[in-house]
Write a protein that holds these residues in place. Structure first.
Motif, PDB file in Angstrom:
ATOM      1  N   ASP A   1       0.828  -1.204   0.000  1.00 57.59           N
ATOM      2  CA  ASP A   1       0.000   0.000   0.000  1.00 57.59           C
ATOM      3  C   ASP A   1       0.859   1.249   0.000  1.00 57.59           C
ATOM      4  OD1 ASP A   1      -2.473  -1.320  -0.002  1.00 57.59           O
ATOM      5  OD2 ASP A   1      -2.343  -1.673   2.156  1.00 57.59           O
ATOM      6  N   THR A   2       0.364   2.283  -0.680  1.00 56.36           N
ATOM      7  CA  THR A   2       1.091   3.543  -0.832  1.00 56.36           C
ATOM      8  C   THR A   2       0.097   4.698  -0.719  1.00 56.36           C
ATOM      9  OG1 THR A   2       0.798   3.989  -3.213  1.00 56.36           O
ATOM     10  CG2 THR A   2       2.406   2.300  -2.621  1.00 56.36           C
ATOM     11  N   PRO A   3       0.574   5.953  -0.746  1.00 58.81           N
ATOM     12  CA  PRO A   3      -0.369   7.080  -0.689  1.00 58.81           C
ATOM     13  C   PRO A   3      -1.363   7.111  -1.841  1.00 58.81           C
ATOM     14  CG  PRO A   3       1.842   7.830  -0.184  1.00 58.81           C
ATOM     15  CD  PRO A   3       1.966   6.414  -0.660  1.00 58.81           C
ATOM     16  N   LYS A   4      -1.054   6.464  -2.955  1.00 61.06           N
ATOM     17  CA  LYS A   4      -1.969   6.464  -4.091  1.00 61.06           C
ATOM     18  C   LYS A   4      -2.599   5.094  -4.312  1.00 61.06           C
ATOM     19  CE  LYS A   4       0.089   6.448  -8.167  1.00 61.06           C
ATOM     20  NZ  LYS A   4       0.806   6.868  -9.373  1.00 61.06           N
ATOM     21  N   GLY A   5      -2.666   4.305  -3.240  1.00 63.42           N
ATOM     22  CA  GLY A   5      -3.279   2.990  -3.333  1.00 63.42           C
ATOM     23  C   GLY A   5      -2.244   1.899  -3.528  1.00 63.42           C
ATOM     24  N   PRO A   6      -2.696   0.680  -3.851  1.00 62.57           N
ATOM     25  CA  PRO A   6      -1.754  -0.439  -3.968  1.00 62.57           C
ATOM     26  C   PRO A   6      -0.883  -0.340  -5.207  1.00 62.57           C
ATOM     27  CG  PRO A   6      -3.977  -1.150  -4.543  1.00 62.57           C
ATOM     28  CD  PRO A   6      -4.100   0.243  -4.007  1.00 62.57           C
ATOM     29  N   MET A   7       0.340  -0.809  -5.063  1.00 69.76           N
ATOM     30  CA  MET A   7       1.256  -1.010  -6.181  1.00 69.76           C
ATOM     31  C   MET A   7       1.710  -2.466  -6.160  1.00 69.76           C
ATOM     32  SD  MET A   7       3.783   2.308  -6.251  1.00 69.76           S
ATOM     33  CE  MET A   7       3.188   3.993  -6.250  1.00 69.76           C
TER      34      MET A   7
END
Length: 398
Positions: A344-350
């Motif tokens: 998870d990241t600030p812009k959703g999953p990668m």
């Protein structure tokens, strides 16, 4: 016999102490970015801020993973390929870092790829963009959390809603970032019916776009349908403003471009209603990580996080998850953990694509809104373009 048991016992204690000492050694991570010598320094500084905040978030403020401290070592590439190679080798060799993160310029970063292979250590590419960084010249030690040019341009193409009525002239800088980007844009338009009428490439640092603009005007002006100049220029020189000042609207030509960092967005106020795509804008994503990042960044810096800040955080969160889940904290253990890993990241999953180690991720389709109460133009969310909507070409085959 007693002396033999004593010797064995002493050796066992020594081994245990050595093992404990090794377990307590810090995990060293190098941030290898240009911190001097270019206007792109701001990209590096944002990446470093985001990386440090990402480790803070992932570790609950302890800066420890599995009982081991995280030590960050910073290296300045000066935006020079030879310096970048030297400081990366120094980080792997003299500093004994486990992982390096870098670099800022795509051209400089490309020269760093063989150093990772030589030392058999991971280089996590952030924030450099070019597709070629996970291409045939890459190797199994290269992972990439930053988006690539194909993502930029496929998202940009989706934002333009291309069909047979769309005619586009492109302007980019003449180096890896620009050429990779335009190739990706052309690929994204394949099958849509849209037409690329001309491609213009200018040297980095160009400030006079008159000749290139006139050639693009001439190529577009007699076309029937929608006419767009796509600008894909990362540096200064204000290409959009200077081309806009030449009044492309007299030929019904509009300008389109991707988003940019906050210090550049005030210039976008000249383009109300323009649609495009961008990696991240802080108001577009509503999730726990992004909410924490925005709140903490506002507290500490009195400004919202920028998109390279979000990228730096994404890279730190990737490393943290890999360290937490790897069976062994060494290069081979990390590669095994990272291939196919979702985090998870600030812009959703990668997700790291196993074949070429590119992180697949979402992009933001925006429309510029001007609010006189806000210093910059607002890239207001039209929608999130999810990773599975983009057909990102494979780079290096694993």
């Amino acid at each position: 016999m007693k002396s033999l048991f004593r010797a064995i016992g002493t050796a066992a204690v020594g081994l245990a102490l050595a093992t404990t000492a090794m377990a307590e050694d810090p995990i060293k991570i190098a941030l290898v970015h240009g911190m001097s010598g270019s206007s792109f320094e701001v990209f590096s500084k944002q990446t470093h801020t985001g990386f440090e905040m990402g480790l803070e978030y992932a570790t609950g403020g302890t800066m420890e993973i599995k009982g081991r401290k995280i030590e960050i070592i910073k290296k300045d590439t000066q935006f020079k390929p030879d310096v970048a190679r030297a400081v990366l080798a120094e980080a792997y060799g003299d500093d004994e870092v486990l992982i390096a993160v870098g670099g800022t310029s795509s051209g400089v970063t490309k020269g760093m790829l063989p150093i990772a292979e030589e030392y058999e250590r991971i280089l996590l590419v952030e924030p450099a963009v070019a597709d070629s960084l996970t291409g045939p010249d890459a190797n199994r030690y290269i992972f990439k959390t930053s988006r690539n040019s194909s993502m930029d341009m496929q998202a940009q193409a989706l934002a333009l809603q291309p069909d047979e009525n769309l005619h586009v002239a492109t302007l980019a800088e003449d180096y890896a970032f620009g050429r990779d980007g335009i190739e990706a844009f052309k690929s994204a338009l394949d099958g849509s019916g849209a037409t690329i009428v001309t491609e213009e490439y200018v040297p980095q640092g160009t400030t006079d776009f008159t000749a290139a603009a006139e050639r693009m005007f001439n190529a577009l002006k007699d076309k029937e349908g929608r006419k767009v100049i796509l600008i894909y220029v990362a540096g200064g020189g204000d290409a959009p403003g200077k081309i806009q000042a030449m009044d492309p609207s007299r030929y019904d030509i509009e300008i389109s471009m991707g988003g940019h960092i906050l210090p550049v967005l005030p210039t976008y106020k000249r383009f109300p209603g323009m649609e495009g795509a961008v990696y991240y804008y802080y108001e577009a994503y509503d999730n726990e990580i992004n909410n924490w990042l925005v709140e903490e960044h506002m507290k500490r810096f009195e400004t919202p996080p920028d998109f390279f800040t979000a990228g730096g955080m994404a890279s730190a969160l990737a490393i943290a998850k890999a360290l937490e889940t790897a069976e062994t904290i060494d290069t081979e253990g990390l590669i095994a953990a990272m291939e196919g890993m979702t985090w998870d990241t600030p812009k959703g999953p990668m997700t790291f694509r196993p074949e070429d180690h590119q992180a697949l991720q979402s992009m933001l389709h925006f429309k510029i809104r001007v609010d006189e109460g806000v210093d910059w133009a607002i890239p207001e969310k039209v929608r999130i373009i999810e990773a599975d909507e983009m057909d990102i070409p494979l780079g290096r085959m694993n």
